[in-house]
Design an enzyme around this catalytic site. Structure first.
Site, PDB file in Angstrom:
ATOM      1  N   HIS A 164       3.333  -4.710   4.145  1.00 52.00           N
ATOM      2  CA  HIS A 164       3.276  -5.229   5.519  1.00 52.00           C
ATOM      3  C   HIS A 164       2.774  -6.669   5.531  1.00 52.00           C
ATOM      4  O   HIS A 164       2.054  -7.100   4.629  1.00 52.00           O
ATOM      5  CB  HIS A 164       2.315  -4.388   6.372  1.00 52.00           C
ATOM      6  CG  HIS A 164       2.705  -2.956   6.507  1.00 52.00           C
ATOM      7  ND1 HIS A 164       3.783  -2.549   7.249  1.00 52.00           N
ATOM      8  CD2 HIS A 164       2.170  -1.815   5.986  1.00 52.00           C
ATOM      9  CE1 HIS A 164       3.893  -1.225   7.200  1.00 52.00           C
ATOM     10  NE2 HIS A 164       2.924  -0.756   6.435  1.00 52.00           N
ATOM     11  N   HIS A 200       0.849  -1.202   0.000  1.00 50.32           N
ATOM     12  CA  HIS A 200       0.000   0.000   0.000  1.00 50.32           C
ATOM     13  C   HIS A 200       0.881   1.248   0.000  1.00 50.32           C
ATOM     14  O   HIS A 200       2.098   1.183   0.110  1.00 50.32           O
ATOM     15  CB  HIS A 200      -0.972   0.006   1.183  1.00 50.32           C
ATOM     16  CG  HIS A 200      -0.397   0.377   2.504  1.00 50.32           C
ATOM     17  ND1 HIS A 200      -1.155   0.919   3.522  1.00 50.32           N
ATOM     18  CD2 HIS A 200       0.864   0.283   2.981  1.00 50.32           C
ATOM     19  CE1 HIS A 200      -0.375   1.135   4.566  1.00 50.32           C
ATOM     20  NE2 HIS A 200       0.834   0.764   4.285  1.00 50.32           N
ATOM     21  N   CYS A 245       5.684   6.639   4.243  1.00 46.77           N
ATOM     22  CA  CYS A 245       4.509   5.815   3.907  1.00 46.77           C
ATOM     23  C   CYS A 245       3.825   6.294   2.637  1.00 46.77           C
ATOM     24  O   CYS A 245       2.935   5.604   2.125  1.00 46.77           O
ATOM     25  CB  CYS A 245       3.518   5.811   5.065  1.00 46.77           C
ATOM     26  SG  CYS A 245       4.211   5.086   6.562  1.00 46.77           S
ATOM     27  N   GLU A 282      -0.464  -3.893  11.950  1.00 43.67           N
ATOM     28  CA  GLU A 282       0.199  -3.506  10.699  1.00 43.67           C
ATOM     29  C   GLU A 282       1.676  -3.898  10.776  1.00 43.67           C
ATOM     30  O   GLU A 282       2.288  -4.277   9.782  1.00 43.67           O
ATOM     31  CB  GLU A 282       0.062  -2.001  10.490  1.00 43.67           C
ATOM     32  CG  GLU A 282       0.513  -1.539   9.130  1.00 43.67           C
ATOM     33  CD  GLU A 282       0.193  -0.071   8.903  1.00 43.67           C
ATOM     34  OE1 GLU A 282      -0.589   0.227   7.987  1.00 43.67           O
ATOM     35  OE2 GLU A 282       0.727   0.794   9.643  1.00 43.67           O
ATOM     36  N   HIS A 322       5.008   0.374  -0.393  1.00 41.41           N
ATOM     37  CA  HIS A 322       5.755  -0.482   0.532  1.00 41.41           C
ATOM     38  C   HIS A 322       4.739  -1.509   1.020  1.00 41.41           C
ATOM     39  O   HIS A 322       3.631  -1.563   0.474  1.00 41.41           O
ATOM     40  CB  HIS A 322       6.363   0.346   1.677  1.00 41.41           C
ATOM     41  CG  HIS A 322       5.350   0.967   2.569  1.00 41.41           C
ATOM     42  ND1 HIS A 322       4.626   2.077   2.197  1.00 41.41           N
ATOM     43  CD2 HIS A 322       4.902   0.625   3.792  1.00 41.41           C
ATOM     44  CE1 HIS A 322       3.787   2.392   3.161  1.00 41.41           C
ATOM     45  NE2 HIS A 322       3.922   1.529   4.141  1.00 41.41           N
ATOM     46  N   ASP A 349      -5.060 -10.859   0.384  1.00 42.80           N
ATOM     47  CA  ASP A 349      -3.707 -11.404   0.481  1.00 42.80           C
ATOM     48  C   ASP A 349      -2.912 -11.236  -0.813  1.00 42.80           C
ATOM     49  O   ASP A 349      -3.403 -11.552  -1.905  1.00 42.80           O
ATOM     50  CB  ASP A 349      -3.778 -12.906   0.830  1.00 42.80           C
ATOM     51  CG  ASP A 349      -2.406 -13.466   1.160  1.00 42.80           C
ATOM     52  OD1 ASP A 349      -1.625 -12.780   1.833  1.00 42.80           O
ATOM     53  OD2 ASP A 349      -2.117 -14.602   0.728  1.00 42.80           O
ATOM     54  N   HIS A 350      -1.686 -10.761  -0.666  1.00 43.67           N
ATOM     55  CA  HIS A 350      -0.768 -10.541  -1.798  1.00 43.67           C
ATOM     56  C   HIS A 350      -1.357  -9.573  -2.823  1.00 43.67           C
ATOM     57  O   HIS A 350      -1.084  -9.680  -4.017  1.00 43.67           O
ATOM     58  CB  HIS A 350      -0.376 -11.868  -2.469  1.00 43.67           C
ATOM     59  CG  HIS A 350       0.653 -12.638  -1.682  1.00 43.67           C
ATOM     60  ND1 HIS A 350       0.319 -13.363  -0.565  1.00 43.67           N
ATOM     61  CD2 HIS A 350       2.008 -12.777  -1.836  1.00 43.67           C
ATOM     62  CE1 HIS A 350       1.426 -13.928  -0.074  1.00 43.67           C
ATOM     63  NE2 HIS A 350       2.451 -13.592  -0.804  1.00 43.67           N
TER      64      HIS A 350
END
Lengths: 135, 135, 135, 135, 135, 135
Positions: free
Chosen positions: E42, E15, E34, E125, E40, E80-81
């Site tokens: 998490h 994100h 950010c 996070e 980047h 996810d991913h």
């Protein structure tokens, strides 16, 4: 067929980092806040790892009840809730860094173990810093 | 340029520690509460560590999807939610200590791996006790 | 000025999930592998949380040594290394799900506590599943 | 008397797994969801382990403030909150698998360390997958 | 007799934090690293907590297999991913902060739950930052 | 739509538990090893939790960089590597139990926060003991 069995333990203590051969300025330069003469402290988390053959009668490398007893006597009774600099003979002339504490613990447990067993100490000074020592 | 890649997994099982050549009294003396004939149990947390060269095409030592599949078949399908003493052939005549369970898991995964890869098993019986076995 | 103080503890046990009013098929349909008649087991990790006023003489909500003693007698001595279905009276007619175990533990600790203190139980059946119960 | 001292650190990054010599279909077949062209990401948790002799003046293998400074410059400032594929020169032609990232970090820290010290990197890509690399 | 049962899950995503009504300078001033336009990412660790009465037939507040299925479909398959900004409709006009992601996950799970059950989401996070949302 | 955002932090300190109105014997009877006049110490792990509305411009309850700055000044700079009994004014006449430390930290952070935000402190004295305080 060597297997390593590990047991976790823990103790709390106060300490300061200090070299008596240095000035206070030099101590603060090298050790920073850790040289506070009023002491600070840590929850030390310990992992004691024993390597040896599996005994075919028990299925154990070493009976963990016996290991817990050794840790209780050699580490917990000796170091828990103590001031390492003021109360522990090994640190009268040895700086109680996590490296040196791990060597002291290793020696104290080593002398209680069967010579055929290998010993490794992992000692966390904080959840972010830790040392390993195998003699 | 050897790299070790590790994958965590887990399973639950019941067991008791017991040597059939000993009296009940001797079993209780050595194994304590762990010899309860009605069984007790654990959440076993497993780390499977594979050492080898990095494949230049994939950047992998081993594809983790393949490793997850091996762990699923060799460990999870075989041991999860089982009574180790009653249901797992390897423990018919072998005490299911965490040491012996790690050796059984190592052997089951070893036979599915490429011979060039090294294998190490870390098995937590509780968050405070664990073993390591590398063959 | 209410403060909550918590203490962690742990025990191991075997169990199976089972409703005696249902067929084996229905038990397997609802409880899956957890209904294995040979049992499976867990490391239960427990957090006992006590809420009350800070005593101005001690700075404590409750002396943790006293709480540790209560947990030892009410939980550890009673449940550790036991088969919940076969050996614990409360589960003779009560399914030993993590929900029901938390209620049993809450009741056993509640009766030993000062009425002015509030009690909450957090019980991990695995590192991934847990319940909370406050009465 | 060799002791190993370790320090934990962490950084976040985006990446995708991709081999430019392969078709998109082959990339998806080998790397699955990890080859998503829009990227995904991780919290990388890093353990930097240094092995050497204890300095008798300090009681340190290495001053952790110095090690923290090296990690800050070589890892945090370089990789944190970055897109590994797009922004990090080492990964222009190298797949940013956790294996390859650990080798890159090892090399960047190695060149800042005293030659007498040994270095090992442990890098968690998720709490369930991690690699170790010692050069 | 209300009991809360919780289940842990996890997913990885990329994100960036970004407000399209602001200049790039303002985005960088407020969101810092950010707001990196290359993204980047998490490892999001999720705890889904369900509060309700214990069903006397099952001993469950809710069957965890059913809850795992809901989490799989509503969270894992969906997030996810993925790149949250580019691929998830809810974040086309909503900044994917951990606060907003927790609200989106809460809404997606809420609509699949029995109205009698209460829902709380805890979303990490990083291991050091997390949010809680109960509707 | 209230959301709670939490940030973890940590500090180390030395302390002893002591009531100056009591004899040494009474102090030892109540506080045990914790009353050692040479002090002992802990790694305090802190969770600061802020509850409020999500700001629609930022997607934040509160900018974590601002919260980190408050924690740095109010907790880290004030308590880290200190002797709580000897060096912290609040504990000149207040026993530095984990309960009282949490109240002191709560008050110090509370006065720096916007009045619309709610504050909760969770403070671990060891990995096994912790308190929660919400004012």
């Amino acid at each position: 067929m060597q297997v390593t069995i590990s047991r976790k333990a823990h103790f709390n203590a106060a300490h300061r980092l200090f070299n008596p051969n240095w000035s206070d300025e030099k101590n603060f330069e090298i050790f920073g806040k850790c040289s506070n003469p009023n002491f600070h402290g840590h929850n030390y988390e310990l992992i004691v790892s024993i390597t040896g053959e599996i005994n075919p009668d028990t299925g154990f490398v070493m009976n963990l009840d016996e290991l817990k007893q050794i840790i209780q006597e050699q580490v917990d009774d000796y170091l828990d809730h103590k001031n390492l600099n003021l109360e522990i003979p090994e640190f009268k002339n040895l700086n109680p860094t996590v490296e040196n504490i791990s060597v002291v613990i290793w020696s104290r447990i080593r002398e209680k173990l069967d010579a055929k067993l290998k010993l490794k100490i992992t000692l966390f000074e904080t959840p972010r810093n830790f040392v390993e020592y195998s003699g």
